[in-house]
Design a protein around this motif. Structure first.
Motif, PDB file in Angstrom:
ATOM      1  N   LEU A 196       8.524   4.990  10.568  1.00  0.00           N
ATOM      2  CA  LEU A 196       7.692   5.542   9.507  1.00  0.00           C
ATOM      3  C   LEU A 196       7.149   6.892   9.965  1.00  0.00           C
ATOM      4  O   LEU A 196       6.818   7.067  11.137  1.00  0.00           O
ATOM      5  CB  LEU A 196       6.506   4.621   9.194  1.00  0.00           C
ATOM      6  CG  LEU A 196       6.811   3.214   8.687  1.00  0.00           C
ATOM      7  CD1 LEU A 196       5.528   2.402   8.620  1.00  0.00           C
ATOM      8  CD2 LEU A 196       7.482   3.268   7.320  1.00  0.00           C
ATOM      9  N   ALA A 197       7.061   7.836   9.051  1.00  0.00           N
ATOM     10  CA  ALA A 197       6.444   9.119   9.371  1.00  0.00           C
ATOM     11  C   ALA A 197       4.937   8.933   9.466  1.00  0.00           C
ATOM     12  O   ALA A 197       4.347   8.208   8.670  1.00  0.00           O
ATOM     13  CB  ALA A 197       6.793  10.155   8.310  1.00  0.00           C
ATOM     14  N   SER A 198       4.328   9.610  10.411  1.00  0.00           N
ATOM     15  CA  SER A 198       2.883   9.451  10.610  1.00  0.00           C
ATOM     16  C   SER A 198       2.070  10.430   9.779  1.00  0.00           C
ATOM     17  O   SER A 198       0.838  10.321   9.730  1.00  0.00           O
ATOM     18  CB  SER A 198       2.546   9.661  12.090  1.00  0.00           C
ATOM     19  OG  SER A 198       2.846  11.003  12.476  1.00  0.00           O
ATOM     20  N   ASP A 199       2.736  11.394   9.146  1.00  0.00           N
ATOM     21  CA  ASP A 199       1.997  12.449   8.443  1.00  0.00           C
ATOM     22  C   ASP A 199       2.013  12.299   6.929  1.00  0.00           C
ATOM     23  O   ASP A 199       1.712  13.243   6.211  1.00  0.00           O
ATOM     24  CB  ASP A 199       2.564  13.815   8.833  1.00  0.00           C
ATOM     25  CG  ASP A 199       4.044  13.965   8.505  1.00  0.00           C
ATOM     26  OD1 ASP A 199       4.702  12.951   8.187  1.00  0.00           O
ATOM     27  OD2 ASP A 199       4.558  15.107   8.579  1.00  0.00           O
ATOM     28  N   LEU A 200       2.381  11.127   6.434  1.00  0.00           N
ATOM     29  CA  LEU A 200       2.412  10.893   4.991  1.00  0.00           C
ATOM     30  C   LEU A 200       1.584   9.659   4.643  1.00  0.00           C
ATOM     31  O   LEU A 200       1.762   8.587   5.240  1.00  0.00           O
ATOM     32  CB  LEU A 200       3.851  10.708   4.503  1.00  0.00           C
ATOM     33  CG  LEU A 200       4.765  11.946   4.634  1.00  0.00           C
ATOM     34  CD1 LEU A 200       6.195  11.572   4.276  1.00  0.00           C
ATOM     35  CD2 LEU A 200       4.273  13.082   3.756  1.00  0.00           C
ATOM     36  N   ALA A 201       0.703   9.785   3.655  1.00  0.00           N
ATOM     37  CA  ALA A 201      -0.162   8.676   3.269  1.00  0.00           C
ATOM     38  C   ALA A 201       0.588   7.558   2.575  1.00  0.00           C
ATOM     39  O   ALA A 201       0.077   6.435   2.459  1.00  0.00           O
ATOM     40  CB  ALA A 201      -1.271   9.191   2.352  1.00  0.00           C
ATOM     41  N   VAL A 202       1.805   7.847   2.123  1.00  0.00           N
ATOM     42  CA  VAL A 202       2.618   6.844   1.421  1.00  0.00           C
ATOM     43  C   VAL A 202       2.683   5.530   2.186  1.00  0.00           C
ATOM     44  O   VAL A 202       2.563   4.447   1.597  1.00  0.00           O
ATOM     45  CB  VAL A 202       4.046   7.384   1.204  1.00  0.00           C
ATOM     46  CG1 VAL A 202       4.987   6.264   0.753  1.00  0.00           C
ATOM     47  CG2 VAL A 202       4.043   8.504   0.175  1.00  0.00           C
ATOM     48  N   PHE A 203       2.846   5.605   3.489  1.00  0.00           N
ATOM     49  CA  PHE A 203       3.160   4.400   4.265  1.00  0.00           C
ATOM     50  C   PHE A 203       1.958   3.489   4.503  1.00  0.00           C
ATOM     51  O   PHE A 203       2.029   2.290   4.228  1.00  0.00           O
ATOM     52  CB  PHE A 203       3.876   4.808   5.551  1.00  0.00           C
ATOM     53  CG  PHE A 203       5.033   5.728   5.265  1.00  0.00           C
ATOM     54  CD1 PHE A 203       6.083   5.296   4.463  1.00  0.00           C
ATOM     55  CD2 PHE A 203       5.056   7.023   5.731  1.00  0.00           C
ATOM     56  CE1 PHE A 203       7.137   6.141   4.143  1.00  0.00           C
ATOM     57  CE2 PHE A 203       6.106   7.883   5.433  1.00  0.00           C
ATOM     58  CZ  PHE A 203       7.152   7.438   4.631  1.00  0.00           C
ATOM     59  N   PRO A 204       0.825   4.002   4.994  1.00  0.00           N
ATOM     60  CA  PRO A 204      -0.329   3.096   5.095  1.00  0.00           C
ATOM     61  C   PRO A 204      -0.800   2.609   3.727  1.00  0.00           C
ATOM     62  O   PRO A 204      -1.286   1.477   3.611  1.00  0.00           O
ATOM     63  CB  PRO A 204      -1.400   3.955   5.792  1.00  0.00           C
ATOM     64  CG  PRO A 204      -0.946   5.360   5.655  1.00  0.00           C
ATOM     65  CD  PRO A 204       0.538   5.312   5.612  1.00  0.00           C
ATOM     66  N   VAL A 205      -0.644   3.434   2.681  1.00  0.00           N
ATOM     67  CA  VAL A 205      -1.012   2.991   1.336  1.00  0.00           C
ATOM     68  C   VAL A 205      -0.111   1.835   0.905  1.00  0.00           C
ATOM     69  O   VAL A 205      -0.568   0.852   0.313  1.00  0.00           O
ATOM     70  CB  VAL A 205      -0.926   4.154   0.329  1.00  0.00           C
ATOM     71  CG1 VAL A 205      -0.988   3.637  -1.110  1.00  0.00           C
ATOM     72  CG2 VAL A 205      -2.060   5.151   0.568  1.00  0.00           C
ATOM     73  N   THR A 206       1.184   1.927   1.225  1.00  0.00           N
ATOM     74  CA  THR A 206       2.120   0.854   0.880  1.00  0.00           C
ATOM     75  C   THR A 206       1.715  -0.450   1.554  1.00  0.00           C
ATOM     76  O   THR A 206       1.708  -1.520   0.924  1.00  0.00           O
ATOM     77  CB  THR A 206       3.551   1.244   1.292  1.00  0.00           C
ATOM     78  OG1 THR A 206       3.974   2.364   0.499  1.00  0.00           O
ATOM     79  CG2 THR A 206       4.522   0.094   1.058  1.00  0.00           C
ATOM     80  N   PHE A 207       1.368  -0.386   2.829  1.00  0.00           N
ATOM     81  CA  PHE A 207       0.954  -1.596   3.541  1.00  0.00           C
ATOM     82  C   PHE A 207      -0.347  -2.141   2.955  1.00  0.00           C
ATOM     83  O   PHE A 207      -0.516  -3.358   2.830  1.00  0.00           O
ATOM     84  CB  PHE A 207       0.797  -1.307   5.037  1.00  0.00           C
ATOM     85  CG  PHE A 207       2.069  -1.451   5.815  1.00  0.00           C
ATOM     86  CD1 PHE A 207       2.306  -2.574   6.594  1.00  0.00           C
ATOM     87  CD2 PHE A 207       3.052  -0.470   5.760  1.00  0.00           C
ATOM     88  CE1 PHE A 207       3.484  -2.727   7.307  1.00  0.00           C
ATOM     89  CE2 PHE A 207       4.237  -0.607   6.469  1.00  0.00           C
ATOM     90  CZ  PHE A 207       4.460  -1.739   7.242  1.00  0.00           C
ATOM     91  N   ALA A 208      -1.279  -1.246   2.600  1.00  0.00           N
ATOM     92  CA  ALA A 208      -2.541  -1.706   2.003  1.00  0.00           C
ATOM     93  C   ALA A 208      -2.291  -2.412   0.674  1.00  0.00           C
ATOM     94  O   ALA A 208      -2.892  -3.458   0.392  1.00  0.00           O
ATOM     95  CB  ALA A 208      -3.489  -0.525   1.813  1.00  0.00           C
ATOM     96  N   ARG A 209      -1.391  -1.862  -0.130  1.00  0.00           N
ATOM     97  CA  ARG A 209      -1.089  -2.483  -1.421  1.00  0.00           C
ATOM     98  C   ARG A 209      -0.382  -3.826  -1.249  1.00  0.00           C
ATOM     99  O   ARG A 209      -0.510  -4.702  -2.107  1.00  0.00           O
ATOM    100  CB  ARG A 209      -0.253  -1.531  -2.277  1.00  0.00           C
ATOM    101  CG  ARG A 209      -1.044  -0.332  -2.759  1.00  0.00           C
ATOM    102  CD  ARG A 209      -0.244   0.562  -3.678  1.00  0.00           C
ATOM    103  NE  ARG A 209      -1.015   1.738  -4.072  1.00  0.00           N
ATOM    104  CZ  ARG A 209      -0.556   2.717  -4.827  1.00  0.00           C
ATOM    105  NH1 ARG A 209       0.696   2.663  -5.294  1.00  0.00           N
ATOM    106  NH2 ARG A 209      -1.315   3.748  -5.137  1.00  0.00           N
ATOM    107  N   ALA A 210       0.360  -3.975  -0.165  1.00  0.00           N
ATOM    108  CA  ALA A 210       1.009  -5.262   0.097  1.00  0.00           C
ATOM    109  C   ALA A 210      -0.021  -6.364   0.319  1.00  0.00           C
ATOM    110  O   ALA A 210       0.272  -7.547   0.136  1.00  0.00           O
ATOM    111  CB  ALA A 210       1.937  -5.146   1.307  1.00  0.00           C
ATOM    112  N   PHE A 211      -1.238  -5.963   0.708  1.00  0.00           N
ATOM    113  CA  PHE A 211      -2.338  -6.923   0.877  1.00  0.00           C
ATOM    114  C   PHE A 211      -3.281  -6.913  -0.329  1.00  0.00           C
ATOM    115  O   PHE A 211      -4.342  -7.543  -0.293  1.00  0.00           O
ATOM    116  CB  PHE A 211      -3.129  -6.589   2.137  1.00  0.00           C
ATOM    117  CG  PHE A 211      -2.443  -6.991   3.418  1.00  0.00           C
ATOM    118  CD1 PHE A 211      -2.335  -8.333   3.781  1.00  0.00           C
ATOM    119  CD2 PHE A 211      -1.905  -6.034   4.256  1.00  0.00           C
ATOM    120  CE1 PHE A 211      -1.699  -8.706   4.964  1.00  0.00           C
ATOM    121  CE2 PHE A 211      -1.273  -6.393   5.441  1.00  0.00           C
ATOM    122  CZ  PHE A 211      -1.169  -7.732   5.796  1.00  0.00           C
ATOM    123  N   GLY A 212      -2.925  -6.176  -1.381  1.00  0.00           N
ATOM    124  CA  GLY A 212      -3.769  -6.123  -2.572  1.00  0.00           C
ATOM    125  C   GLY A 212      -4.823  -5.045  -2.543  1.00  0.00           C
ATOM    126  O   GLY A 212      -5.736  -5.051  -3.383  1.00  0.00           O
ATOM    127  N   GLY A 213      -4.758  -4.131  -1.593  1.00  0.00           N
ATOM    128  CA  GLY A 213      -5.754  -3.078  -1.482  1.00  0.00           C
ATOM    129  C   GLY A 213      -5.211  -1.721  -1.857  1.00  0.00           C
ATOM    130  O   GLY A 213      -4.172  -1.601  -2.503  1.00  0.00           O
TER     131      GLY A 213
END
Length: 428
Positions: A196-213
């Motif tokens: 995963l690229a560390s400079d894009l918010a897409v990825f932590p946002v994707t993981f947060a949404r996987a938990f409903g956040g």
């Protein structure tokens, strides 16, 4: 007949003393529709297997299209500069979701009256998450045209090598498989479970949404579920500790994701569905035909209770509020948004914003993951709503995420810091 102005031609004309260009293109308005766009918008509507989709509209409207194209940021700057003048000769401008702030939207003509008078065909078929991102104060500012929605890509060959018979169906299973797939392959290649690229918010946002956040909700709610974000950061930190994310995570880029998948150096990554062809290109990939895609999976605890809100980015067509012939502009937008033209633009390379397009045989026959992408698109949302300090907010967010992933901060402390540091930016 259509005309196209490149950025270089526009600058050359300006330097040559064409003062009229300061207010608009060389061709006058009237039977001419001047369009501000990125080159991909013009190409998808005029060039490819489906041909020139604007031709029927040009004939019926007795009008010509003049395309003026720029790269993304110069395009947005030019569009809003034009829309700030007393009047503009541009009738249609393409706006990207990340620049669609309330202030920017105020420079565009509200489209609801046009939609009521001469509605776009089956408007509800356009992905609702895209449409809602273009509504401000309840008013529609632009019509979605092109999207790029994120998928979970996986290397089927590497999964098989580790005895994994199917891709993950939950986030927990994804994490488990990523750990198993951090190994040295039979080809001698060191493999990391996920890149995963560390400079894009897409990825932590994707993981947060996987938990409903989420990071910032559609209503500008900051961390609507802090516990979900903490779980997401804990998961990413755990993957890094286990070696399922690259040691070079802090410097990994979006281009690295593509290369690592193609070379078999990573088993999983998150990229737009449209990357499928590139990832499987025989002259670039060591695993042509074996890199496949699924919708990013939710946490097991949410399965059957809610749908995954995949991350998407998109372009939309708007009309400057100071445009001189808004009826002509709406006629064009309406025509280019029909089901038939959405399919045609998709065949020409566009990312179709209508869910029904993925069921069309002429398009779906060449799209192995059409049904999967359609499902993801139906519930997709932008990574965060546009607002004046969005860029700074993302920078703060990514700083805290990176510190957490590499173990320099606890997830709980990072979530607290995100809340404290981003809150003032939302009020700015």
């Amino acid at each position: 007949m259509t005309h196209h102005w490149t950025r270089r031609q526009a600058l050359q004309s300006a330097l040559g003393g064409a003062a009229a260009l300061a207010a608009g293109p060389l061709w006058a308005a009237g039977s001419t529709l001047n369009i501000l766009c990125h080159r991909v918008h013009q190409t998808s509507l005029t060039t490819g297997p489906a041909g020139d989709l604007t031709a029927p509209w040009r004939n019926s409207a007795n009008a010509e299209c003049v395309w003026t194209s720029f790269d993304t940021n110069p395009l947005q700057d030019r569009l809003f500069r034009e829309a700030s003048l007393e009047k503009t000769d541009f009738g249609v401008g393409f706006v990207v979701n990340s620049r669609a702030t309330p202030a920017a939207a105020s420079l565009l003509a509200p489209l609801d009256a046009f939609q009521a008078k001469a509605p776009i065909e089956d408007f509800a078929d356009i992905a609702p998450g895209l449409v809602s991102a273009m509504r401000f104060g309840g008013k529609l500012a632009a019509v979605p045209f092109r999207h790029a929605t994120q998928a979970l890509f996986y290397n089927e060959a590497l999964l098989e090598e580790r005895g994994i018979k199917a891709p993950p169906t939950s986030l927990e299973e994804l994490v488990d498989q990523a750990k198993q797939l951090s190994f040295r392959s039979a080809a001698g290649t060191p493999v990391v479970g996920m890149v995963l690229a560390s400079d894009l918010a897409v990825f932590p946002v994707t993981f947060a949404r996987a938990f409903g956040g989420d990071f910032i909700g559609a209503d500008l709610a900051l961390l609507p579920d802090p516990d979900a974000m903490e779980k997401a950061l804990t998961t990413l930190q755990d993957m890094f500790k286990a070696g399922a994310l690259p040691r070079s995570y802090a410097t990994t880029t979006n281009d690295d994701q593509v290369t690592w998948l193609q070379q078999g150096r990573a088993a999983f990554s998150v990229l737009p569905f449209a990357r499928h062809t590139q990832l499987n290109r025989a002259n670039q990939s060591k695993y042509p035909g074996r890199i496949k895609a699924i919708e990013f999976p939710q946490s097991q605890a949410l399965k059957g209770k809610s749908s995954m809100a995949s991350v998407t980015e998109f372009w939309a067509m708007g009309i400057p509020a100071n445009a001189q012939d808004k009826e002509l502009a709406w006629s064009f937008i309406r025509a280019m948004s029909t089901k038939a033209n959405t399919v045609g633009a998709a065949r020409n390379g566009n990312g179709p914003v209508r869910v029904s397009t993925y069921n069309d045989a002429t398009f779906a026959k060449d799209q192995p993951f059409a049904a999967i992408e359609a499902k993801a698109l139906a519930n997709a949302r932008v990574p965060l709503p546009a607002f004046p300090e969005a860029a700074r907010a993302q920078t703060v967010f990514l700083e805290e995420v990176q510190l957490t992933v590499i173990g320099q901060k606890t997830p709980k402390a990072a979530v607290a810091a995100i809340a404290e540091r981003v809150k003032p930016l939302l009020k700015a």
